[in-house]
Write an enzyme that holds these catalytic residues in place. Sequence first.
Site, mmCIF file in Angstrom:
data_model
loop_
_atom_site.group_PDB
_atom_site.id
_atom_site.type_symbol
_atom_site.label_atom_id
_atom_site.label_comp_id
_atom_site.label_asym_id
_atom_site.label_seq_id
_atom_site.Cartn_x
_atom_site.Cartn_y
_atom_site.Cartn_z
ATOM 1 N N SER A 164 74.827 43.326 35.349
ATOM 2 C CA SER A 164 75.317 42.082 34.760
ATOM 3 C C SER A 164 76.838 42.062 34.832
ATOM 4 O O SER A 164 77.478 43.125 34.819
ATOM 5 C CB SER A 164 74.885 42.007 33.290
ATOM 6 O OG SER A 164 75.551 40.949 32.616
ATOM 7 N N ILE A 217 72.663 33.151 33.757
ATOM 8 C CA ILE A 217 71.539 32.529 34.453
ATOM 9 C C ILE A 217 70.579 31.977 33.396
ATOM 10 O O ILE A 217 70.205 32.707 32.461
ATOM 11 C CB ILE A 217 70.792 33.572 35.337
ATOM 12 C CG1 ILE A 217 71.768 34.345 36.253
ATOM 13 C CG2 ILE A 217 69.684 32.894 36.140
ATOM 14 C CD1 ILE A 217 72.462 33.544 37.320
ATOM 15 N N TYR A 227 74.616 46.177 25.034
ATOM 16 C CA TYR A 227 74.105 45.585 26.285
ATOM 17 C C TYR A 227 75.097 45.827 27.424
ATOM 18 O O TYR A 227 74.731 46.326 28.491
ATOM 19 C CB TYR A 227 73.887 44.082 26.083
ATOM 20 C CG TYR A 227 73.391 43.351 27.313
ATOM 21 C CD1 TYR A 227 72.062 43.403 27.686
ATOM 22 C CD2 TYR A 227 74.278 42.605 28.107
ATOM 23 C CE1 TYR A 227 71.608 42.729 28.819
ATOM 24 C CE2 TYR A 227 73.829 41.924 29.232
ATOM 25 C CZ TYR A 227 72.492 41.991 29.582
ATOM 26 O OH TYR A 227 72.043 41.333 30.704
HETATM 27 N N1 NAP Z 1 69.792 35.684 32.254
HETATM 28 C C1 NAP Z 1 71.032 36.097 32.428
HETATM 29 O O1 NAP Z 1 72.008 35.347 32.189
HETATM 30 C C2 NAP Z 1 71.306 37.486 32.936
HETATM 31 C C3 NAP Z 1 72.613 37.797 33.321
HETATM 32 C C4 NAP Z 1 72.902 39.058 33.810
HETATM 33 C C5 NAP Z 1 71.892 40.002 33.906
HETATM 34 N N2 NAP Z 1 70.632 39.687 33.527
HETATM 35 C C6 NAP Z 1 69.612 40.744 33.645
HETATM 36 O O2 NAP Z 1 68.547 40.274 34.432
HETATM 37 C C7 NAP Z 1 67.341 40.925 34.026
HETATM 38 C C8 NAP Z 1 66.279 39.881 33.757
HETATM 39 O O3 NAP Z 1 66.747 39.043 32.701
HETATM 40 P P1 NAP Z 1 66.129 37.591 32.401
HETATM 41 O O4 NAP Z 1 67.261 36.722 32.070
HETATM 42 O O5 NAP Z 1 65.189 37.212 33.463
HETATM 43 O O6 NAP Z 1 65.390 37.904 31.023
HETATM 44 P P2 NAP Z 1 63.922 37.599 30.499
HETATM 45 O O7 NAP Z 1 63.455 36.274 30.964
HETATM 46 O O8 NAP Z 1 64.000 37.879 29.035
HETATM 47 O O9 NAP Z 1 63.053 38.738 31.209
HETATM 48 C C9 NAP Z 1 63.152 40.082 30.851
HETATM 49 C C10 NAP Z 1 62.050 40.834 31.563
HETATM 50 O O10 NAP Z 1 62.178 42.241 31.244
HETATM 51 C C11 NAP Z 1 60.896 42.715 30.889
HETATM 52 N N3 NAP Z 1 61.018 43.865 29.992
HETATM 53 C C12 NAP Z 1 61.710 43.963 28.835
HETATM 54 N N4 NAP Z 1 61.523 45.185 28.290
HETATM 55 C C13 NAP Z 1 60.688 45.864 29.121
HETATM 56 C C14 NAP Z 1 60.128 47.154 29.111
HETATM 57 N N5 NAP Z 1 60.342 48.025 28.094
HETATM 58 N N6 NAP Z 1 59.330 47.535 30.142
HETATM 59 C C15 NAP Z 1 59.084 46.671 31.149
HETATM 60 N N7 NAP Z 1 59.582 45.424 31.231
HETATM 61 C C16 NAP Z 1 60.371 45.034 30.209
HETATM 62 C C17 NAP Z 1 60.179 41.544 30.254
HETATM 63 O O11 NAP Z 1 58.778 41.677 30.403
HETATM 64 P P3 NAP Z 1 57.724 42.100 29.241
HETATM 65 O O12 NAP Z 1 58.260 41.560 27.949
HETATM 66 O O13 NAP Z 1 56.454 41.473 29.695
HETATM 67 O O14 NAP Z 1 57.695 43.587 29.303
HETATM 68 C C18 NAP Z 1 60.657 40.395 31.143
HETATM 69 O O15 NAP Z 1 59.845 40.296 32.281
HETATM 70 C C19 NAP Z 1 67.705 41.773 32.816
HETATM 71 O O16 NAP Z 1 67.933 43.105 33.227
HETATM 72 C C20 NAP Z 1 68.994 41.149 32.339
HETATM 73 O O17 NAP Z 1 69.797 42.061 31.622
HETATM 74 C C21 NAP Z 1 70.311 38.449 33.029
#
Ligand code: NAP
Length: 266
Positions: free
Chosen positions: A157, A203, A170
């Site tokens: 991130s 995002i 985080y």
């Molecule tokens: N959205 C943003 O602005 C943004 C920006 C920078 C980086 N990111 C990174 O991108 C990635 C995805 O984020 P997102 O925005 O798509 O978030 P999201 O919609 O909340 O998705 C998070 C995913 O992680 C899974 N997860 C959480 N804990 C887990 C565990 N213990 N074991 C396996 N799976 C787990 C969840 O699945 P389950 O709950 O089904 O396990 C879900 O599929 C993350 O690493 C986040 O830090 C996001």
Amino acid sequence: MNNEKDDMLSEETRSFSLDGKLALITGASSGIGRYLAGVLGRAGASVVLAARRKAVVAEEAARLREQGGQAVGIAMNVAETESIDTAFDEIHKLFGRRPDILVNCAGVALLKPFLEQTPEELDVVIGTNLRGAFLVAQRAARAMAEQGGGAIINVASTAGLRPGGMLSSYGATKAGLIHLSKVMAYELARNNIRVNALCPGNIETEMHREFEDAGFAQALVKRIPQRRFGQCKDLAGATLLLASDAGAYMTGTVLTVDGGQIVNSI
Ligand SMILES: NC(=O)c1ccc[n+]([C@@H]2O[C@H](COP(=O)([O-])OP(=O)(O)OC[C@H]3O[C@@H](n4cnc5c(N)ncnc54)[C@H](OP(=O)(O)O)[C@@H]3O)[C@@H](O)[C@H]2O)c1
């Protein structure tokens, strides 16, 4: 002359193809991971969607199969070593081989002032975003080394590149993941494994809604030169580049996809 140009172009375009590859995407039940599983599948890879919510990844895999892809959904809790081992065994049983591509995307956010974060919350954030990503990448890399190579994309991130208020644990895990990606790239080049960190900015996903609900949306958008939040589809090109032979000479890279947020004026 034109034909030669066309041939070169198609060769370059073909280098983005993932035909014959097996890709594992963690965090594939939601947001970025779910979207990227579709991207890799449409580029020709067989995809394994992993997350704790097995029913959700199974449903998404079925949807991708209906569209003509090869996809399965499996349960994996990246915070539990046993669950990671079981998932990798299941992949081997299903496909008779190990993944060539890993998109290490599972993650949790914690939006709270530094002074208020508890040891329990810290354990969850580190256990998922850093320890979990480390263990999944290690397990995948061991298999890739045996198979002759592979590509790993660690979804970090921009919060790991610059300080963000309320994002101490985080941001620290994402900074750690960026550093881990560089060390892995260095150590694993001899195994023909490329490792890169993908750094999304803001995002619009479920995770991001927490920021929007906290009333930060307007202030955040103003800090993005392109003046908009990103969508999952904004990450497709960078992911395909890092996953495919088009990125064959890229390893140890930290690739930001953030509408310019990281280069904002001080
Ligand atoms: N959205 C943003 O602005 C943004 C920006 C920078 C980086 N990111 C990174 O991108 C990635 C995805 O984020 P997102 O925005 O798509 O978030 P999201 O919609 O909340 O998705 C998070 C995913 O992680 C899974 N997860 C959480 N804990 C887990 C565990 N213990 N074991 C396996 N799976 C787990 C969840 O699945 P389950 O709950 O089904 O396990 C879900 O599929 C993350 O690493 C986040 O830090 C996001």
